[in-house]
Design an enzyme around this catalytic site. Structure first.
Site, PDB file in Angstrom:
ATOM      1  N   PHE A 151       0.868  -1.179   0.000  1.00 15.62           N
ATOM      2  CA  PHE A 151       0.000   0.000   0.000  1.00 15.62           C
ATOM      3  C   PHE A 151       0.899   1.221   0.000  1.00 15.62           C
ATOM      4  O   PHE A 151       1.956   1.211   0.623  1.00 15.62           O
ATOM      5  CB  PHE A 151      -0.895   0.003   1.246  1.00 15.62           C
ATOM      6  CG  PHE A 151      -1.810  -1.184   1.335  1.00 15.62           C
ATOM      7  CD1 PHE A 151      -1.328  -2.409   1.757  1.00 15.62           C
ATOM      8  CD2 PHE A 151      -3.140  -1.069   0.987  1.00 15.62           C
ATOM      9  CE1 PHE A 151      -2.165  -3.514   1.830  1.00 15.62           C
ATOM     10  CE2 PHE A 151      -3.990  -2.165   1.067  1.00 15.62           C
ATOM     11  CZ  PHE A 151      -3.506  -3.397   1.484  1.00 15.62           C
ATOM     12  N   GLU A 152       0.463   2.283  -0.667  1.00 17.10           N
ATOM     13  CA  GLU A 152       1.407   3.382  -0.874  1.00 17.10           C
ATOM     14  C   GLU A 152       1.741   4.154   0.395  1.00 17.10           C
ATOM     15  O   GLU A 152       2.667   4.950   0.410  1.00 17.10           O
ATOM     16  CB  GLU A 152       0.954   4.304  -2.009  1.00 17.10           C
ATOM     17  CG  GLU A 152      -0.279   5.110  -1.715  1.00 17.10           C
ATOM     18  CD  GLU A 152      -0.819   5.756  -2.998  1.00 17.10           C
ATOM     19  OE1 GLU A 152      -0.375   5.378  -4.089  1.00 17.10           O
ATOM     20  OE2 GLU A 152      -1.685   6.622  -2.883  1.00 17.10           O
ATOM     21  N   ASN A 153       1.003   3.922   1.485  1.00 12.28           N
ATOM     22  CA  ASN A 153       1.399   4.555   2.749  1.00 12.28           C
ATOM     23  C   ASN A 153       2.500   3.757   3.443  1.00 12.28           C
ATOM     24  O   ASN A 153       2.903   4.096   4.548  1.00 12.28           O
ATOM     25  CB  ASN A 153       0.185   4.706   3.673  1.00 12.28           C
ATOM     26  CG  ASN A 153      -0.423   3.372   4.057  1.00 12.28           C
ATOM     27  OD1 ASN A 153      -0.106   2.345   3.473  1.00 12.28           O
ATOM     28  ND2 ASN A 153      -1.290   3.384   5.049  1.00 12.28           N
ATOM     29  N   GLY A 154       2.956   2.654   2.818  1.00 11.56           N
ATOM     30  CA  GLY A 154       4.072   1.902   3.370  1.00 11.56           C
ATOM     31  C   GLY A 154       3.685   0.574   3.989  1.00 11.56           C
ATOM     32  O   GLY A 154       4.542  -0.219   4.352  1.00 11.56           O
TER      33      GLY A 154
END
Lengths: 122, 249
Positions: free
Chosen positions: B51-54
């Protein structure tokens, strides 16, 4: 606040659920997201992220997001939302009161799932 | 007749079927969140989601999530890195498939989520988010869109997320899942793989602002199974993402 946002800011204010002794923070440096020298001021503000969630403290309240999506489709709707949820509320306490105790009770996380302790002995 | 499933549920199932077992998936928001969980619960138990939030997960979230940062997506995660870390994994070529959406698409799979004057006046759209990176760097991309003529344009006003172009060395749009059907984009043209049950070729052509290949014998999208629906309704009990809010056809 994310670490990347502290890199681009000159003044950083952090709102916290809880302020804990320094040795709690230092007990696991891997979990320190923002070191203190990047922070200008700390505000102890339980529920400060609501209606968004805070891990271990608050669940997300979904309804306000749906309401905002609906109202913000028109300038009048957005103005009404702004009045009710920003302009007419003096401070965070007033915001939480406006959410209502029943809602806060529903969102408060009461179960515990602590991480395993790690040994940081050098 | 009341349908036994919504079109969005069908789209989640179609998204899940694009994920193969053991793949590393760059999961987007909305329907792919559920599609990833469904794939894990069915045919792709060893898939890993970035996920792009890590956040990196190898298990579906434990409860309904509205954003990738919600507590049920953090609890039990494999790792919580940062945005830069997961984007670096994408750049390294470690991501097999990425999911993205768009406001406008052209026949080469170029997506616009930046700005459009398609309806006469200039409208500012949300912007790229991580979509430009995913479109450029994932092994292949699956696009998810509402199927409307104003969105399917011969030429998009702005290329936020590149589709096929000469000299592309990696990835590119593979599949397009819409509210009307599933389409193959891998050849640089748009061809129907399947149309959703009840949808006609004529409807699809009318909703597409450019020529599109639809075989006379085109298949119908396989309807969700009872198990698939049970998973989706467990993960999205209120129909927040999958309730059909679209107007009836």
């Amino acid at each position: 606040m994310l670490p990347s946002s502290t890199s681009s800011a000159r003044i950083g204010k952090a709102t916290r659920e809880e302020i804990v002794p320094d040795d709690v923070i230092r007990s696991d440096p891997n979990r320190t997201v923002i070191p203190g020298f990047l922070v200008t001021a700390v505000v102890e503000e339980p529920g400060g992220a609501l209606p968004s969630s805070t891990q271990g403290y608050w669940r997300r309240d979904f309804e306000p997001f749906l309401t905002y999506h609906r109202l913000s489709r028109t300038p009048e709707g957005f103005a009404a939302w702004l009045r009710e949820w920003v302009l007419e509320l003096a401070d965070r306490q007033a915001y939480l009161q406006h959410m209502g105790e029943a809602t806060l009770e529903r969102l408060r996380v009461t179960d515990r799932r602590p991480a395993a302790a790690a040994n940081f002995a050098p | 007749m009341t349908p036994a499933y919504t079109r969005r549920e069908l789209m989640v199932v179609a998204a899940a079927r694009e994920i193969r077992d053991h793949e590393v998936v760059f999961v987007g928001m909305r329907l792919p969140l559920l599609g990833f969980g469904l794939a894990k619960a069915t045919h792709a138990p060893n898939a890993v989601g970035l996920f792009e939030n890590g956040v990196i997960r190898d298990r579906p979230a434990e409860a309904f999530i509205y954003t990738m940062g919600d507590p049920p997506n953090i609890a039990g995660a494999l790792a919580c890195l940062g945005l830069i870390d997961v984007m670096s994994l994408l750049q390294q070529g470690r991501v097999d498939v990425g999911f993205i959406g768009g406001a406008e698409i052209d026949p080469l799979g170029n997506l616009n989520t930046t700005r459009t004057s398609g309806s006469g006046s200039l409208v500012r759209l949300p912007g790229s988010g991580g979509a430009g990176d995913i479109a450029s760097l994932a092994g292949r991309t699956v696009l998810i869109m509402e199927h409307e003529p104003r969105r399917f344009r011969e030429r998009v006003d702005y290329i936020t997320s590149p589709g096929h172009f000469p000299g592309r060395r990696r990835g590119g749009p593979a599949t397009l899942i819409t509210t009307l059907g599933v389409f193959d984009l891998s050849t640089g043209r748009v061809g129907a793989t399947s149309l959703h049950p009840g949808v006609t070729a004529q409807q699809v052509r009318a909703a597409t602002g450019f020529p599109i290949t639809i075989d006379d014998q085109v298949a119908a999208t396989t309807a969700p199974s009872a198990d698939e629906l049970a998973y989706i309704r467990g993960a999205d009990p209120q129909g927040f993402w999958t309730g059909d809010t679209m107007k009836p056809r």
